[in-house]
Design a protein around this motif. Structure first.
Motif, PDB file in Angstrom:
ATOM      1  N   VAL A 159      -6.767  -9.937  -6.643  1.00 52.48           N
ATOM      2  CA  VAL A 159      -5.618  -9.695  -5.718  1.00 52.48           C
ATOM      3  C   VAL A 159      -5.541  -8.306  -5.502  1.00 52.48           C
ATOM      4  N   SER A 160      -5.559  -7.905  -4.126  1.00 55.27           N
ATOM      5  CA  SER A 160      -5.590  -6.575  -3.656  1.00 55.27           C
ATOM      6  C   SER A 160      -4.154  -5.795  -4.057  1.00 55.27           C
ATOM      7  N   PRO A 161      -3.926  -4.734  -4.325  1.00 55.59           N
ATOM      8  CA  PRO A 161      -2.839  -4.052  -4.534  1.00 55.59           C
ATOM      9  C   PRO A 161      -1.887  -4.121  -3.241  1.00 55.59           C
ATOM     10  N   MET A 162      -0.735  -4.791  -3.326  1.00 55.21           N
ATOM     11  CA  MET A 162       0.223  -4.878  -2.455  1.00 55.21           C
ATOM     12  C   MET A 162       1.692  -4.441  -2.659  1.00 55.21           C
ATOM     13  N   CYS A 163       2.173  -3.436  -2.118  1.00 58.89           N
ATOM     14  CA  CYS A 163       3.538  -3.191  -2.370  1.00 58.89           C
ATOM     15  C   CYS A 163       4.477  -4.233  -1.919  1.00 58.89           C
ATOM     16  N   MET A 164       5.590  -4.460  -2.705  1.00 53.84           N
ATOM     17  CA  MET A 164       6.494  -5.446  -2.442  1.00 53.84           C
ATOM     18  C   MET A 164       7.704  -4.977  -2.227  1.00 53.84           C
ATOM     19  N   GLU A 221       1.082  -3.732  -7.308  1.00 51.10           N
ATOM     20  CA  GLU A 221       0.982  -2.882  -6.128  1.00 51.10           C
ATOM     21  C   GLU A 221       0.857  -1.384  -6.671  1.00 51.10           C
ATOM     22  N   ALA A 222       0.941  -0.458  -5.752  1.00 52.01           N
ATOM     23  CA  ALA A 222       0.917   0.904  -6.085  1.00 52.01           C
ATOM     24  C   ALA A 222       1.841   1.524  -6.771  1.00 52.01           C
ATOM     25  N   VAL A 223       1.621   1.857  -8.108  1.00 51.45           N
ATOM     26  CA  VAL A 223       2.890   2.294  -8.929  1.00 51.45           C
ATOM     27  C   VAL A 223       2.768   3.667  -9.161  1.00 51.45           C
ATOM     28  N   ILE A 274      -3.606  -2.569 -12.825  1.00 45.81           N
ATOM     29  CA  ILE A 274      -2.524  -1.831 -12.107  1.00 45.81           C
ATOM     30  C   ILE A 274      -3.353  -0.530 -11.301  1.00 45.81           C
ATOM     31  N   GLN A 275      -2.550  -0.379 -10.196  1.00 41.82           N
ATOM     32  CA  GLN A 275      -2.798   0.564  -9.182  1.00 41.82           C
ATOM     33  C   GLN A 275      -1.894   1.668  -9.589  1.00 41.82           C
ATOM     34  N   LEU A 276      -2.467   2.954  -9.811  1.00 39.95           N
ATOM     35  CA  LEU A 276      -1.418   4.038  -9.808  1.00 39.95           C
ATOM     36  C   LEU A 276      -1.497   5.059  -8.627  1.00 39.95           C
ATOM     37  N   ALA A 330     -11.404   3.314  -8.321  1.00 39.45           N
ATOM     38  CA  ALA A 330     -10.672   4.241  -7.320  1.00 39.45           C
ATOM     39  C   ALA A 330     -10.822   3.590  -6.201  1.00 39.45           C
ATOM     40  N   ARG A 331      -9.736   3.392  -5.308  1.00 34.44           N
ATOM     41  CA  ARG A 331      -9.845   3.086  -3.954  1.00 34.44           C
ATOM     42  C   ARG A 331      -9.862   4.327  -2.934  1.00 34.44           C
ATOM     43  N   LEU A 332     -10.921   4.377  -2.234  1.00 34.41           N
ATOM     44  CA  LEU A 332     -10.882   5.402  -1.054  1.00 34.41           C
ATOM     45  C   LEU A 332     -10.616   4.875   0.246  1.00 34.41           C
ATOM     46  N   GLY A 387     -10.548  -6.123   2.943  1.00 37.40           N
ATOM     47  CA  GLY A 387     -10.138  -6.124   4.477  1.00 37.40           C
ATOM     48  C   GLY A 387     -10.639  -7.359   5.183  1.00 37.40           C
ATOM     49  N   LEU A 388      -9.724  -8.155   5.462  1.00 36.26           N
ATOM     50  CA  LEU A 388      -9.931  -9.427   6.448  1.00 36.26           C
ATOM     51  C   LEU A 388     -11.162 -10.288   5.963  1.00 36.26           C
ATOM     52  N   ILE A 389     -11.309 -10.518   4.602  1.00 36.80           N
ATOM     53  CA  ILE A 389     -11.875 -11.126   3.844  1.00 36.80           C
ATOM     54  C   ILE A 389     -11.061 -12.519   3.494  1.00 36.80           C
ATOM     55  N   ILE A 392      -8.713  -9.681  -2.108  1.00 37.19           N
ATOM     56  CA  ILE A 392      -7.920 -10.585  -1.233  1.00 37.19           C
ATOM     57  C   ILE A 392      -6.461 -10.040  -1.128  1.00 37.19           C
ATOM     58  N   GLY A 393      -5.942  -9.639   0.009  1.00 39.32           N
ATOM     59  CA  GLY A 393      -4.767  -9.181   0.315  1.00 39.32           C
ATOM     60  C   GLY A 393      -3.521 -10.140   0.768  1.00 39.32           C
ATOM     61  N   ARG A 394      -3.564 -10.257   2.111  1.00 46.05           N
ATOM     62  CA  ARG A 394      -2.766 -11.080   2.816  1.00 46.05           C
ATOM     63  C   ARG A 394      -2.997 -12.565   2.670  1.00 46.05           C
ATOM     64  N   ALA A 395      -4.080 -12.747   2.497  1.00 47.43           N
ATOM     65  CA  ALA A 395      -4.522 -14.360   2.169  1.00 47.43           C
ATOM     66  C   ALA A 395      -3.830 -14.776   0.873  1.00 47.43           C
TER      67      ALA A 395
HETATM   68  C1  LIG Z   1       2.409  -6.077   2.262  1.00 46.76           C
HETATM   69  C2  LIG Z   1       1.033  -5.062   1.959  1.00 46.76           C
HETATM   70  C3  LIG Z   1       1.398  -4.016   1.074  1.00 46.76           C
HETATM   71  C4  LIG Z   1       0.428  -3.332   0.660  1.00 46.76           C
HETATM   72  N1  LIG Z   1       0.329  -2.380  -0.392  1.00 46.76           N
HETATM   73  C5  LIG Z   1      -0.822  -1.783  -0.890  1.00 46.76           C
HETATM   74  C6  LIG Z   1      -0.933  -0.796  -1.952  1.00 46.76           C
HETATM   75  O1  LIG Z   1       0.340  -0.738  -2.796  1.00 46.76           O
HETATM   76  N2  LIG Z   1      -1.880  -0.379  -2.188  1.00 46.76           N
HETATM   77  C7  LIG Z   1      -3.222  -0.201  -1.478  1.00 46.76           C
HETATM   78  O2  LIG Z   1      -4.288   0.164  -2.111  1.00 46.76           O
HETATM   79  N3  LIG Z   1      -3.259  -1.315  -0.483  1.00 46.76           N
HETATM   80  C8  LIG Z   1      -2.008  -1.962   0.021  1.00 46.76           C
HETATM   81  N4  LIG Z   1      -1.918  -2.569   1.080  1.00 46.76           N
HETATM   82  C9  LIG Z   1      -3.686  -3.037   1.609  1.00 46.76           C
HETATM   83  C10 LIG Z   1      -4.069  -4.448   0.743  1.00 46.76           C
HETATM   84  O3  LIG Z   1      -4.306  -4.031  -0.453  1.00 46.76           O
HETATM   85  C11 LIG Z   1      -5.391  -4.374   1.545  1.00 46.76           C
HETATM   86  O4  LIG Z   1      -6.445  -3.440   1.371  1.00 46.76           O
HETATM   87  C12 LIG Z   1      -5.388  -5.029   3.009  1.00 46.76           C
HETATM   88  O5  LIG Z   1      -4.258  -5.724   3.412  1.00 46.76           O
HETATM   89  C13 LIG Z   1      -6.236  -5.415   3.708  1.00 46.76           C
HETATM   90  O6  LIG Z   1      -6.886  -6.546   2.920  1.00 46.76           O
HETATM   91  P1  LIG Z   1      -6.490  -8.137   3.728  1.00 46.76           P
HETATM   92  O7  LIG Z   1      -7.019  -8.171   5.114  1.00 46.76           O
HETATM   93  O8  LIG Z   1      -7.243  -9.077   2.889  1.00 46.76           O
HETATM   94  O9  LIG Z   1      -4.806  -8.191   3.592  1.00 46.76           O
HETATM   95  C14 LIG Z   1      -1.052  -3.636   1.300  1.00 46.76           C
HETATM   96  C15 LIG Z   1      -0.975  -4.331   2.199  1.00 46.76           C
HETATM   97  C16 LIG Z   1      -0.264  -5.231   2.501  1.00 46.76           C
HETATM   98  C17 LIG Z   1      -0.230  -6.212   3.619  1.00 46.76           C
END
Ligand SMILES: Cc1cc2nc3c(=O)[nH]c(=O)nc-3n(C[C@H](O)[C@H](O)[C@H](O)COP(=O)(O)O)c2cc1C
Length: 367
Positions: free
Chosen positions: A24-29, A60-62, A102-104, A231-233, A302-304, A324-327
């Protein structure tokens, strides 16, 4: 007969074994309680994605410091209350069969905003604190200029990452990802578009990478040899004069030497107005090149969105992990359904209390 899917093969990172290659990709809530403390929302959100069969569930990014948060709804990990709330989440993720990650990070000049649904407005400096950056350049027109970091500021940020990493391990996280992407503090140092310094933290690629390498080495020293470190670049900046793929290959080699096990390959967001050619799998080539040329494991993101695409990325050895992020926001059971679709032998076990749902049903629906 079901086939063995590479997407559902385990991945070993030091002493950590991910049960499959789906993260599960890091995602800020933007839903933290006061002072960056995780809430019941985060427990349910991350816990349900773990029950949904992902092998690795990243928070998410902490932020490692208060002023390093992107918004006032972000999580932090600089005190015991934050650590306790995150420990509860790590326990729940593990109990559901996934590895807690955890993402820092530190937002640098992109910090100090209100949450998006409150307008993403700047919070006054006297309430928030200083916005730190390599150079006093605002992210975009109309945003305030950040403070150019001193040598003492740099030492503090390195130590803050190491301290938060220690807390993360103590809270039960097995995988730590350093957020060096998306235009936040460390990416600001890596990119010549944000870093105009003439000292040892600027000038050339080695100088621009110095903060990243110092943080990675300090975190590795703090967490010991067993915990996995990613590390995420932002592998490219999508803007003239920005970070190139060739540079990111070299940065990845240095990060590997500093103790990083996997590079999570994203792109962009260090300057406003960049032209990003988004399309399905548009960042997978980056993961592929860094994997082959830097000789380090990579994550593709990214868009997988489909099981077959995700499986192909692993099967064709273009990356070691897919994120996987948004999916995953659309469907917390994305991984479980992918296992059904691919006929994977190693479908993640369904949580025991849910098993009545599949008793005496056809094999195809046994998720
Ligand atoms: C709501 C939201 C919050 C995000 N927050 C972070 C984050 O905290 N750290 C990070 O590295 N990427 C963040 N991203 C990027 C996602 O981790 C991911 O790289 C990006 O959405 C592309 O993947 P996807 O097409 O599967 O969504 C965020 C994306 C979304 C949609």
């Amino acid at each position: 007969m079901s086939s063995v899917s590479h997407l559902f093969s385990p991945l070993e990172l030091r002493a950590v074994t991910l049960p499959n290659r789906i993260g599960v990709s890091p995602m800020c809530m933007y839903s933290a309680g006061p002072d960056g403390v995780a809430t019941d929302f985060h427990l349910v959100h991350l816990g349900s994605r773990a029950a949904g069969g992902a092998g690795l569930v990243f928070t998410e990014a902490v932020s490692v410091t208060s002023e390093g948060r992107i918004t006032d709804g972000d999580l932090g990990l600089w005190n015991a209350a934050q650590q306790d709330a995150l420990a509860r989440i790590a326990r729940q993720v593990r109990a559901a069969g996934a590895v807690p990650g955890i993402q820092l990070g530190h937002a640098g000049r992109k910090g100090g905003r209100t949450v998006p649904w409150s307008g993403y407005e700047p919070i006054p400096a006297d309430e928030w604190g200083r916005l730190l950056a390599p150079s006093p350049l605002p992210f975009r027109d109309g945003w305030s200029a950040p403070t150019e970091m001193s040598a003492a500021d740099l030492d503090d940020v390195v130590e803050a990452h190491a301290r938060s990493a220690r807390r993360a391990v103590d809270a039960g996280f097995d995988v730590i990802e350093l957020h060096f992407a998306h235009g936040y503090l460390v990416h600001q140092f890596l990119s010549p578009l944000a870093n105009h310094r003439s000292d040892a933290y600027g000038r050339d690629l080695e100088g621009r990478s110095r903060l990243a390498v110092r943080i990675a080495a300090a975190v590795r020293a703090e967490i010991g040899e067993d915990v996995a470190l990613c590390a995420r670049l932002s592998v490219v900046d999508w803007a003239a004069g920005g970070v190139s793929l060739d540079e990111s290959v070299q940065v990845s080699r240095w990060l590997a030497d500093a103790g990083v096990d996997l590079i999570d390959c994203s792109s962009g967001a260090v300057v406003a107005g960049e032209q990003v050619p988004t399309a399905p799998l548009y960042q997978v080539d980056f993961a592929d090149r860094i994997r082959r040329e830097a000789g380090i494991r990579t994550g593709a993101v990214g868009l997988i969105t489909t099981a077959s695409d995700a499986d192909a990325v692993i099967r064709e050895e273009r990356a070691d992990l897919v994120l996987i992020g948004r999916a995953m926001l659309r469907d917390p059971y994305w991984a479980r359904l992918a296992a059904v679709e691919l006929g994977a032998d190693a479908a993640p076990p369904l949580p025991i209390p849910y098993r009545r749902a599949v008793q005496r049903m056809a094999a195809r629906t046994q998720w």
